[in-house]
Design a protein around this motif. Structure first.
Motif, PDB file in Angstrom:
ATOM      1  N   CYS A 265       8.744   4.868  -6.695  1.00  0.00           N
ATOM      2  CA  CYS A 265       7.954   5.951  -7.275  1.00  0.00           C
ATOM      3  C   CYS A 265       7.576   6.936  -6.184  1.00  0.00           C
ATOM      4  N   VAL A 266       7.406   8.203  -6.572  1.00  0.00           N
ATOM      5  CA  VAL A 266       6.984   9.244  -5.648  1.00  0.00           C
ATOM      6  C   VAL A 266       5.997  10.147  -6.391  1.00  0.00           C
ATOM      7  N   ALA A 267       4.989  10.559  -5.660  1.00  0.00           N
ATOM      8  CA  ALA A 267       3.948  11.423  -6.259  1.00  0.00           C
ATOM      9  C   ALA A 267       3.729  12.600  -5.323  1.00  0.00           C
ATOM     10  N   PHE A 268       3.487  13.789  -5.937  1.00  0.00           N
ATOM     11  CA  PHE A 268       3.238  15.021  -5.182  1.00  0.00           C
ATOM     12  C   PHE A 268       1.905  15.611  -5.603  1.00  0.00           C
ATOM     13  N   GLY A 269       1.333  16.416  -4.726  1.00  0.00           N
ATOM     14  CA  GLY A 269       0.154  17.186  -5.072  1.00  0.00           C
ATOM     15  C   GLY A 269      -1.037  16.317  -5.426  1.00  0.00           C
ATOM     16  N   ASN A 270      -1.600  16.648  -6.638  1.00  0.00           N
ATOM     17  CA  ASN A 270      -2.796  15.945  -7.087  1.00  0.00           C
ATOM     18  C   ASN A 270      -2.530  14.461  -7.371  1.00  0.00           C
ATOM     19  N   SER A 271      -1.354  14.195  -7.914  1.00  0.00           N
ATOM     20  CA  SER A 271      -1.009  12.775  -8.154  1.00  0.00           C
ATOM     21  C   SER A 271      -0.952  12.001  -6.835  1.00  0.00           C
ATOM     22  N   ALA A 272      -0.467  12.640  -5.787  1.00  0.00           N
ATOM     23  CA  ALA A 272      -0.421  11.990  -4.477  1.00  0.00           C
ATOM     24  C   ALA A 272      -1.832  11.765  -3.935  1.00  0.00           C
ATOM     25  N   GLU A 273      -2.730  12.721  -4.152  1.00  0.00           N
ATOM     26  CA  GLU A 273      -4.109  12.550  -3.712  1.00  0.00           C
ATOM     27  C   GLU A 273      -4.768  11.377  -4.431  1.00  0.00           C
ATOM     28  N   TYR A 274      -4.526  11.254  -5.735  1.00  0.00           N
ATOM     29  CA  TYR A 274      -5.107  10.160  -6.503  1.00  0.00           C
ATOM     30  C   TYR A 274      -4.555   8.806  -6.030  1.00  0.00           C
TER      31      TYR A 274
ATOM     32  N   GLU B 191      -2.734   5.897 -13.912  1.00  0.00           N
ATOM     33  CA  GLU B 191      -4.066   5.361 -14.143  1.00  0.00           C
ATOM     34  C   GLU B 191      -4.070   3.876 -13.800  1.00  0.00           C
ATOM     35  N   ILE B 192      -5.269   3.379 -13.552  1.00  0.00           N
ATOM     36  CA  ILE B 192      -5.440   1.961 -13.232  1.00  0.00           C
ATOM     37  C   ILE B 192      -5.471   1.184 -14.538  1.00  0.00           C
ATOM     38  N   ALA B 193      -4.726   0.083 -14.610  1.00  0.00           N
ATOM     39  CA  ALA B 193      -4.551  -0.656 -15.854  1.00  0.00           C
ATOM     40  C   ALA B 193      -5.319  -1.966 -15.859  1.00  0.00           C
ATOM     41  N   GLU B 194      -6.368  -2.137 -15.036  1.00  0.00           N
ATOM     42  CA  GLU B 194      -7.189  -3.339 -15.051  1.00  0.00           C
ATOM     43  C   GLU B 194      -8.610  -2.985 -14.667  1.00  0.00           C
ATOM     44  N   SER B 195      -9.556  -3.839 -15.081  1.00  0.00           N
ATOM     45  CA  SER B 195     -10.965  -3.603 -14.811  1.00  0.00           C
ATOM     46  C   SER B 195     -11.297  -3.982 -13.363  1.00  0.00           C
ATOM     47  N   LEU B 196     -12.548  -3.633 -12.984  1.00  0.00           N
ATOM     48  CA  LEU B 196     -12.986  -3.969 -11.627  1.00  0.00           C
ATOM     49  C   LEU B 196     -13.075  -5.481 -11.427  1.00  0.00           C
ATOM     50  N   ALA B 197     -13.500  -6.203 -12.460  1.00  0.00           N
ATOM     51  CA  ALA B 197     -13.582  -7.663 -12.348  1.00  0.00           C
ATOM     52  C   ALA B 197     -12.187  -8.264 -12.170  1.00  0.00           C
ATOM     53  N   GLU B 198     -11.248  -7.736 -12.923  1.00  0.00           N
ATOM     54  CA  GLU B 198      -9.883  -8.211 -12.781  1.00  0.00           C
ATOM     55  C   GLU B 198      -9.308  -7.852 -11.405  1.00  0.00           C
ATOM     56  N   GLN B 199      -9.665  -6.696 -10.924  1.00  0.00           N
ATOM     57  CA  GLN B 199      -9.216  -6.304  -9.581  1.00  0.00           C
ATOM     58  C   GLN B 199      -9.776  -7.246  -8.519  1.00  0.00           C
ATOM     59  N   GLN B 200     -11.088  -7.570  -8.649  1.00  0.00           N
ATOM     60  CA  GLN B 200     -11.706  -8.462  -7.675  1.00  0.00           C
ATOM     61  C   GLN B 200     -11.095  -9.857  -7.734  1.00  0.00           C
ATOM     62  N   GLU B 201     -10.857 -10.343  -8.942  1.00  0.00           N
ATOM     63  CA  GLU B 201     -10.247 -11.657  -9.072  1.00  0.00           C
ATOM     64  C   GLU B 201      -8.835 -11.667  -8.499  1.00  0.00           C
ATOM     65  N   HIS B 202      -8.093 -10.625  -8.768  1.00  0.00           N
ATOM     66  CA  HIS B 202      -6.733 -10.555  -8.235  1.00  0.00           C
ATOM     67  C   HIS B 202      -6.733 -10.458  -6.708  1.00  0.00           C
TER      68      HIS B 202
ATOM     69  N   ASP C 119      -3.268   8.068  -3.169  1.00  0.00           N
ATOM     70  CA  ASP C 119      -3.722   7.773  -1.808  1.00  0.00           C
ATOM     71  C   ASP C 119      -5.159   7.253  -1.807  1.00  0.00           C
ATOM     72  N   LYS C 120      -5.958   7.688  -2.741  1.00  0.00           N
ATOM     73  CA  LYS C 120      -7.372   7.328  -2.780  1.00  0.00           C
ATOM     74  C   LYS C 120      -7.628   5.998  -3.469  1.00  0.00           C
ATOM     75  N   TYR C 121      -6.895   5.679  -4.540  1.00  0.00           N
ATOM     76  CA  TYR C 121      -7.241   4.519  -5.361  1.00  0.00           C
ATOM     77  C   TYR C 121      -6.186   3.406  -5.366  1.00  0.00           C
ATOM     78  N   PHE C 122      -4.963   3.728  -5.087  1.00  0.00           N
ATOM     79  CA  PHE C 122      -3.928   2.716  -5.204  1.00  0.00           C
ATOM     80  C   PHE C 122      -3.906   1.843  -3.938  1.00  0.00           C
TER      81      PHE C 122
ATOM     82  N   ASP D 257       0.836  -1.194   0.000  1.00  0.00           N
ATOM     83  CA  ASP D 257       0.000   0.000   0.000  1.00  0.00           C
ATOM     84  C   ASP D 257       0.872   1.246   0.000  1.00  0.00           C
ATOM     85  N   PRO D 258       0.416   2.300  -0.612  1.00  0.00           N
ATOM     86  CA  PRO D 258       1.226   3.522  -0.662  1.00  0.00           C
ATOM     87  C   PRO D 258       1.489   4.087   0.728  1.00  0.00           C
ATOM     88  N   ASN D 259       2.656   4.696   0.887  1.00  0.00           N
ATOM     89  CA  ASN D 259       3.055   5.348   2.126  1.00  0.00           C
ATOM     90  C   ASN D 259       2.799   6.841   1.983  1.00  0.00           C
ATOM     91  N   VAL D 260       1.963   7.378   2.865  1.00  0.00           N
ATOM     92  CA  VAL D 260       1.528   8.775   2.760  1.00  0.00           C
ATOM     93  C   VAL D 260       2.241   9.601   3.818  1.00  0.00           C
TER      94      VAL D 260
END
Length: 259
Positions: free
Chosen positions: A55-64, A107-118, A66-69, A13-16
């Motif tokens: 990898c490191v993200a700042f600003g808006n990329s960090a917000e994204y 961006e996310i590179a897989e669908s929700l079904a693939e995410q659930q299966e994984h 933190d929310k989805y990754f 999980d990302p470190n904030v």
């Protein structure tokens, strides 16, 4: 041109974190590691190896991020490689940090079904690993309980052996006592009352005079000869005197000194 694009999965999980800026504002900083599979297999193992990209993200990329990754998610990120400034640690050693990818797009590179299966596969794998790693721990309480029970049983066995030895000693003592009683009974039934008395313990019995005289006639005759014969003449004279004067018996006048 410093442009890089990677497609891979997050190893954790990302470190904030939050960084304070000079103008008094704060900036959110998110860091994570991306596992990128190589395009060819390893000849020795036959599997695909992976490269791990910090990898490191700042600003808006960090917000994204933190929310989805999250761990195991397949993502596509692009940005530029940046070499952090070197610094000196507490021991005085100069540290050169690794290069890291500064995110500009993600961006996310897989669908929700693939995410659930994984996610299900990851959960099953984690559960299997947990059971495998904790299998000795599950058997450990039983082994500890058995060991404690054995330690408790050992004093019990020692106590039982001591008690058996004590009972055996009592039986031997009882047998010896029975043998002594039998030996006492085998003396003919004589008791302290029936035992012959020693001369020192015999009572002194005074012999009867009649039986003594009968058994010893010589001694009785000597005793009779040596004793003075009783003379009733004095008694008769005294009893026949009525005038208060003593009458001299006949025959004694010649024996008196004044005649």
């Amino acid at each position: 041109m410093n442009v890089c694009t990677f497609v891979g999965r997050l190893t954790s999980d990302p470190n904030v974190n939050t960084r304070n800026l000079d103008n008094g504002s704060t900036l959110k900083v998110v860091t994570f590691t991306l596992a990128v599979r190589r395009s060819f297999k390893n000849k020795q193992t036959g599997n695909y190896d992976a490269d791990f990209i910090p990898c490191v993200a700042f600003g808006n990329s960090a917000e994204y991020c933190d929310k989805y990754f999250h761990q195991g998610l397949r993502v596509c990120v692009s940005g530029h490689i940046q070499t952090p400034d070197r610094y000196t640690d507490q021991d005085g050693n100069v540290v050169y940090p690794n290069n890291q990818l500064v995110l500009e797009k993600q961006e996310i590179a897989e669908s929700l079904a693939e995410q659930q299966e994984h996610q299900n596969q990851a959960a099953a794998s984690n559960n299997a690993n947990y059971q495998q790693n904790n299998q000795p721990n599950q058997n450990r309480p039983q082994n500890q309980s058995q060991a404690a029970q054995n330690r408790y049983q050992q004093p019990q066995n020692q106590y039982q052996a001591a008690q058996n030895g004590y009972q055996q000693s009592r039986n031997q003592y009882q047998a010896a006592q029975n043998g002594y009683q039998q030996s006492q009974n085998g003396t003919g039934g004589r008791t302290a009352q029936n035992q012959p008395q020693s001369p020192a313990n015999r009572p002194q019995q005074r012999p009867n005079q009649a039986s003594y005289a009968q058994n010893n006639p010589a001694n009785s005759g000597q005793q009779a000869a040596g004793s003075a014969p009783s003379d009733n003449r004095w008694n008769n004279s005294a009893s026949n005197n009525d005038d208060g004067f003593m009458n001299i018996p006949d025959g004694l006048e010649e024996e008196l000194p004044f005649n």
